[in-house]
Design a protein around this motif. Structure first.
Motif, PDB file in Angstrom:
ATOM      1  N   VAL A  45       0.798  -1.232   0.000  1.00 17.23           N
ATOM      2  CA  VAL A  45       0.000   0.000   0.000  1.00 17.23           C
ATOM      3  C   VAL A  45       0.832   1.285   0.000  1.00 17.23           C
ATOM      4  O   VAL A  45       0.276   2.372  -0.156  1.00 17.23           O
ATOM      5  CB  VAL A  45      -1.012   0.030   1.185  1.00 17.23           C
ATOM      6  CG1 VAL A  45      -2.044  -1.062   1.035  1.00 17.23           C
ATOM      7  CG2 VAL A  45      -0.306  -0.074   2.533  1.00 17.23           C
ATOM      8  N   VAL A  46       2.146   1.172   0.176  1.00 16.01           N
ATOM      9  CA  VAL A  46       2.962   2.403   0.179  1.00 16.01           C
ATOM     10  C   VAL A  46       3.466   2.695  -1.243  1.00 16.01           C
ATOM     11  O   VAL A  46       3.558   1.783  -2.070  1.00 16.01           O
ATOM     12  CB  VAL A  46       4.178   2.296   1.141  1.00 16.01           C
ATOM     13  CG1 VAL A  46       3.707   2.151   2.574  1.00 16.01           C
ATOM     14  CG2 VAL A  46       5.105   1.151   0.740  1.00 16.01           C
ATOM     15  N   PRO A  47       3.796   3.963  -1.513  1.00 15.42           N
ATOM     16  CA  PRO A  47       4.272   4.313  -2.850  1.00 15.42           C
ATOM     17  C   PRO A  47       5.567   3.566  -3.200  1.00 15.42           C
ATOM     18  O   PRO A  47       6.450   3.409  -2.351  1.00 15.42           O
ATOM     19  CB  PRO A  47       4.547   5.821  -2.757  1.00 15.42           C
ATOM     20  CG  PRO A  47       3.791   6.294  -1.570  1.00 15.42           C
ATOM     21  CD  PRO A  47       3.685   5.135  -0.626  1.00 15.42           C
ATOM     22  N   ALA A  48       5.661   3.120  -4.414  1.00 19.06           N
ATOM     23  CA  ALA A  48       6.870   2.475  -4.968  1.00 19.06           C
ATOM     24  C   ALA A  48       7.333   1.265  -4.154  1.00 19.06           C
ATOM     25  O   ALA A  48       8.508   0.887  -4.221  1.00 19.06           O
ATOM     26  CB  ALA A  48       8.015   3.488  -5.101  1.00 19.06           C
ATOM     27  N   GLU A  49       6.415   0.692  -3.376  1.00 21.47           N
ATOM     28  CA  GLU A  49       6.738  -0.496  -2.566  1.00 21.47           C
ATOM     29  C   GLU A  49       8.040  -0.316  -1.788  1.00 21.47           C
ATOM     30  O   GLU A  49       8.895  -1.193  -1.744  1.00 21.47           O
ATOM     31  CB  GLU A  49       6.829  -1.742  -3.460  1.00 21.47           C
ATOM     32  CG  GLU A  49       5.515  -2.068  -4.133  1.00 21.47           C
ATOM     33  CD  GLU A  49       5.588  -3.330  -4.966  1.00 21.47           C
ATOM     34  OE1 GLU A  49       6.468  -4.168  -4.711  1.00 21.47           O
ATOM     35  OE2 GLU A  49       4.757  -3.453  -5.878  1.00 21.47           O
ATOM     36  N   GLN A  50       8.173   0.864  -1.191  1.00 17.89           N
ATOM     37  CA  GLN A  50       9.429   1.170  -0.498  1.00 17.89           C
ATOM     38  C   GLN A  50       9.177   1.773   0.887  1.00 17.89           C
ATOM     39  O   GLN A  50       8.359   2.678   1.031  1.00 17.89           O
ATOM     40  CB  GLN A  50      10.235   2.153  -1.339  1.00 17.89           C
ATOM     41  CG  GLN A  50      11.617   2.409  -0.768  1.00 17.89           C
ATOM     42  CD  GLN A  50      12.482   3.178  -1.757  1.00 17.89           C
ATOM     43  OE1 GLN A  50      12.540   2.849  -2.945  1.00 17.89           O
ATOM     44  NE2 GLN A  50      13.134   4.207  -1.271  1.00 17.89           N
ATOM     45  N   ILE A  51       9.889   1.257   1.881  1.00 15.95           N
ATOM     46  CA  ILE A  51       9.815   1.815   3.238  1.00 15.95           C
ATOM     47  C   ILE A  51      11.229   2.219   3.665  1.00 15.95           C
ATOM     48  O   ILE A  51      12.168   1.416   3.591  1.00 15.95           O
ATOM     49  CB  ILE A  51       9.197   0.797   4.213  1.00 15.95           C
ATOM     50  CG1 ILE A  51       7.704   0.621   3.865  1.00 15.95           C
ATOM     51  CG2 ILE A  51       9.348   1.257   5.669  1.00 15.95           C
ATOM     52  CD1 ILE A  51       7.019  -0.514   4.564  1.00 15.95           C
ATOM     53  N   ASP A  52      11.360   3.485   4.076  1.00 15.98           N
ATOM     54  CA  ASP A  52      12.679   4.025   4.410  1.00 15.98           C
ATOM     55  C   ASP A  52      12.899   4.149   5.914  1.00 15.98           C
ATOM     56  O   ASP A  52      14.040   4.218   6.371  1.00 15.98           O
ATOM     57  CB  ASP A  52      12.834   5.434   3.800  1.00 15.98           C
ATOM     58  CG  ASP A  52      12.520   5.427   2.326  1.00 15.98           C
ATOM     59  OD1 ASP A  52      13.393   5.032   1.543  1.00 15.98           O
ATOM     60  OD2 ASP A  52      11.373   5.788   1.951  1.00 15.98           O
ATOM     61  N   ILE A  53      11.796   4.248   6.653  1.00 16.55           N
ATOM     62  CA  ILE A  53      11.886   4.514   8.095  1.00 16.55           C
ATOM     63  C   ILE A  53      10.912   3.575   8.814  1.00 16.55           C
ATOM     64  O   ILE A  53       9.744   3.485   8.429  1.00 16.55           O
ATOM     65  CB  ILE A  53      11.472   5.981   8.394  1.00 16.55           C
ATOM     66  CG1 ILE A  53      12.373   6.968   7.643  1.00 16.55           C
ATOM     67  CG2 ILE A  53      11.459   6.258   9.895  1.00 16.55           C
ATOM     68  CD1 ILE A  53      11.734   8.328   7.392  1.00 16.55           C
ATOM     69  N   LEU A  54      11.407   2.885   9.826  1.00 13.40           N
ATOM     70  CA  LEU A  54      10.520   2.082  10.675  1.00 13.40           C
ATOM     71  C   LEU A  54      10.553   2.664  12.081  1.00 13.40           C
ATOM     72  O   LEU A  54      11.634   2.826  12.667  1.00 13.40           O
ATOM     73  CB  LEU A  54      11.003   0.619  10.720  1.00 13.40           C
ATOM     74  CG  LEU A  54      10.371  -0.251  11.819  1.00 13.40           C
ATOM     75  CD1 LEU A  54       8.877  -0.440  11.594  1.00 13.40           C
ATOM     76  CD2 LEU A  54      11.076  -1.609  11.899  1.00 13.40           C
ATOM     77  N   VAL A  55       9.372   2.979  12.622  1.00 14.48           N
ATOM     78  CA  VAL A  55       9.285   3.456  14.003  1.00 14.48           C
ATOM     79  C   VAL A  55       8.528   2.404  14.822  1.00 14.48           C
ATOM     80  O   VAL A  55       7.325   2.196  14.625  1.00 14.48           O
ATOM     81  CB  VAL A  55       8.560   4.816  14.095  1.00 14.48           C
ATOM     82  CG1 VAL A  55       8.536   5.311  15.548  1.00 14.48           C
ATOM     83  CG2 VAL A  55       9.223   5.858  13.200  1.00 14.48           C
ATOM     84  N   ASN A  56       9.246   1.718  15.693  1.00 19.09           N
ATOM     85  CA  ASN A  56       8.623   0.736  16.587  1.00 19.09           C
ATOM     86  C   ASN A  56       8.184   1.472  17.842  1.00 19.09           C
ATOM     87  O   ASN A  56       8.960   1.646  18.777  1.00 19.09           O
ATOM     88  CB  ASN A  56       9.645  -0.347  16.969  1.00 19.09           C
ATOM     89  CG  ASN A  56       9.735  -1.452  15.939  1.00 19.09           C
ATOM     90  OD1 ASN A  56       8.711  -1.944  15.441  1.00 19.09           O
ATOM     91  ND2 ASN A  56      10.957  -1.868  15.622  1.00 19.09           N
ATOM     92  N   CYS A  57       6.922   1.938  17.846  1.00 21.12           N
ATOM     93  CA  CYS A  57       6.462   2.748  18.989  1.00 21.12           C
ATOM     94  C   CYS A  57       5.406   2.039  19.836  1.00 21.12           C
ATOM     95  O   CYS A  57       5.255   2.346  21.010  1.00 21.12           O
ATOM     96  CB  CYS A  57       5.928   4.091  18.492  1.00 21.12           C
ATOM     97  SG  CYS A  57       5.583   5.243  19.837  1.00 21.12           S
TER      98      CYS A  57
END
Ligand code: NAD
Length: 289
Positions: free
Chosen positions: A117-129
């Motif tokens: 569901v994210v643009p360009a199938e790319q995740i740059d930042i993960l926040v484990n909150c």
């Protein structure tokens, strides 16, 4: 200010329905990042839903902030976000660490579903909150409390970081931020599982950083002090204890979720490119006293 710009980046944030996670999501969006919010599933649906579908959606576990309010807060802030950011949502129960990645709504399904569901199938930042606390004297501490807390606060952040690592390492770029606690450093009282989970999360932050920082993936933590959120409802409703704590905090006040906007932008942006395996204490000076 370019140092702190997150334009073109995408952040995945757990615990984003309220409190500190919600404030971090808004800050990241204001800096221009696309955001993918991980929320607990409504009892009647575990499907992926994008922002367009979410106008009336609510996180049933959130006592204060319906998802619709969160989304409108993000889109109506006066200083941003940069127009055209993409907001998406993945519903998941991250205390479920056993359901397979391709079925259910456990933590293992989060990354693959988010990538769809994210643009360009790319995740740059993960926040484990996302995190929980359970309180009881250690001799009586129920095993179920232990499992819930350790799964939510430690195993789940590891599984998400592992999925993020597989995705980020080949691109030699990524930021992972784990929400630790003062109990990363101290033992606390009658919260043995919470202290163990947050102590472990601090060590996990360093362990992952040691392996990954040479490959462009930075892993850091933030340790909040006393912050006025639902997690501390009991303390906040106890005026005598509240006053006692206020007096002990050098800044003479509890923290607010908004106090995490700066720290999260620092650790999520290139401003912190040489900060590796660090746990940033944000506590109004409590630890130093
Ligand atoms: P909060 O209770 O207000 O919010 C916790 C969030 O985690 C909520 O969005 C909740 O829906 C989510 N969550 C919990 N269990 C989940 C599950 N099984 N699946 C999916 N989502 C789940 O807490 P907060 O005060 O905003 O705390 C955020 C983080 O900061 C936590 O990791 C907490 O341990 C840590 N922390 C908070 C304080 C404080 O004083 N508030 C102090 C130290 C550390």
């Amino acid at each position: 200010m370019e140092l702190f710009s997150l334009e073109g980046k995408t952040a995945l944030i757990t615990g984003a329905s309220r409190g500190i996670g919600r404030a971090c999501a808004i800050a990241l969006a204001q800096a221009g990042a696309n955001i993918c919010l991980v929320l607990r599933p409504p009892s009647d649906s575990t499907q992926d839903i994008t922002s367009a579908d979410l106008k009336d959606g609510e996180d049933p576990y959130s006592s204060v902030i319906p998802t619709s309010a969160l989304l409108s807060a993000i889109s109506s802030t006066s200083t941003g976000p940069a127009k055209g950011i993409h907001v998406s949502v993945v519903y998941a129960d991250i205390s479920d660490t056993t359901s397979p990645a391709d079925s259910g709504s456990g933590v293992k399904s989060v990354f693959p579903r988010a990538l769809k569901v994210v643009p360009a199938e790319q995740i740059d930042i993960l926040v484990n909150c996302a995190g929980i606390q359970r309180r009881a004297p250690s001799v009586e501490f129920p095993e179920s409390f232990w499992d819930d807390v350790l799964n939510t606060n430690l195993k789940s952040p590891f599984l998400l970081a592992q999925a993020a690592g597989k995705h980020m390492l080949p691109r030699q770029s990524g930021k992972i931020i784990n929400f630790c606690s003062l109990l990363t450093f101290q033992g606390g009282l009658t919260v043995p599982a919470y202290a163990a989970s947050k102590g472990g999360l601090g060590q996990l932050t360093k362990a992952l950083s040691n392996e990954w920082s040479s490959q462009g993936v930075q892993v850091n933590g933030i340790a909040p002090g006393y912050i006025a959120t639902d997690m501390n409802e009991a303390l906040l409703n106890n005026p005598a204890r509240l006053q006692q704590l206020n007096d002990r905090i050098p800044a003479q006040r509890w923290g607010t979720p908004g106090d995490f906007a700066g720290p999260i932008l620092f650790l999520a942006s290139q401003a912190s490119n040489y900060v590796c395996g660090e746990v940033l204490v944000v506590d109004g000076g409590w630890m130093g006293r």
